[in-house]
Scaffold this active site. Structure first.
Site, short mmCIF file in Angstrom:
data_model
loop_
_atom_site.label_atom_id
_atom_site.label_comp_id
_atom_site.label_asym_id
_atom_site.label_seq_id
_atom_site.Cartn_x
_atom_site.Cartn_y
_atom_site.Cartn_z
N GLU A 64 29.22 33.58 41.52
CA GLU A 64 30.08 34.76 41.37
C GLU A 64 30.01 35.32 39.96
O GLU A 64 29.44 34.69 39.06
CB GLU A 64 31.53 34.41 41.74
CG GLU A 64 32.14 33.35 40.83
CD GLU A 64 33.54 32.91 41.27
OE1 GLU A 64 33.79 32.83 42.49
OE2 GLU A 64 34.36 32.64 40.37
N HIS A 104 27.33 33.13 37.62
CA HIS A 104 27.43 31.73 37.21
C HIS A 104 27.76 30.85 38.42
O HIS A 104 28.37 31.31 39.39
CB HIS A 104 28.47 31.53 36.11
CG HIS A 104 29.86 31.97 36.51
ND1 HIS A 104 30.23 33.29 36.52
CD2 HIS A 104 30.95 31.26 36.90
CE1 HIS A 104 31.50 33.38 36.91
NE2 HIS A 104 31.95 32.17 37.15
N CYS A 118 38.41 24.40 32.54
CA CYS A 118 38.06 25.83 32.50
C CYS A 118 39.29 26.63 32.06
O CYS A 118 40.32 26.61 32.73
CB CYS A 118 37.58 26.28 33.88
SG CYS A 118 37.20 28.04 33.94
#
Lengths: 145, 145
Positions: A64, A104, A118
């Protein structure tokens, strides 16, 4: 003010006190395989979330892109990430920066999980998926590894 | 957009490619012992920094408080943290949340380093130090451990 307890102990195997293991995506309409999500910090100032994603051996996240950026640190295992036009081998404590509108995807190794922190903005745009015809071209760097 | 390279490898011993090891504090007027600082991500959206601090065995950070919050994950070694009116044993992958205006200090164990990630807002207030007479009272939980 944050509502997290002051200290949450790591309870082993990358689970934490008072942290729920969540589905990776709210909907199951996008392709991914064997990924879980845990929200470790949900902050108002900075307006950000720090999440822990774990990809099981052989699994992968959705391919995405989006306007918001990802700041990533691997903290478990190893695998590969596709960022833009390259694939990278990544392992524990490596850092990955995903700029705006950059394709990615994270892949765990066949024999090891890939767990990573993240950091994202609390308010962020929804991911875009590639059109079906675009997928082979985008993932070429990964297949050439 | 972020200016970090897409991937920065962990080069061992908690150092990273293209990440400088910095002094813990810009000035040396506040008490601390054997602490280094590395800025891993410096983000505009969210307006945040993710830093890595490492306290050598027997070292400690400054005892301080401020309006901005800290979201912390230990990623190396173990030690103790003082947060508000309690001291906690902390080890690798434990999470610590330091709320606004809460006294806090991180101590490495005598025999091990304490390395931790710390997420903060990019714009933040300066830390306040205790007045000399306040220190024994504030650190009482740590001494009672």
């Amino acid at each position: 003010m944050s509502h997290e307890p002051l200290v949450r102990k790591h309870s082993g195997d990358f689970h934490w006190e008072k942290v729920d293991v969540l589905k990776y995506k709210q909907d199951d309409t996008t392709p991914f395989k064997d990924v879980t999500r845990q929200v470790l910090f949900d902050s108002q100032d900075p307006p950000a979330q720090l999440r822990y994603f774990e990809v099981s051996p052989g699994g992968y996240t959705t391919l995405e892109r989006h306007e918001h950026v990802h700041a990533v640190m691997v903290i478990r295992g190893h695998g590969q990430c596709l960022v833009g036009d390259r694939a990278y081998d990544i392992g524990t404590h490596d850092l990955v920066n995903v700029p705006p509108m950059t394709w990615h995807q994270f892949h765990a190794a066949p024999e090891a999980p890939l767990g990573f922190l993240c950091l994202v903005a609390a308010e962020r745009d929804r991911p875009q998926m590639p059109a079906a015809g675009d997928v082979p071209e985008i993932t070429k760097p990964l297949r050439n590894k």
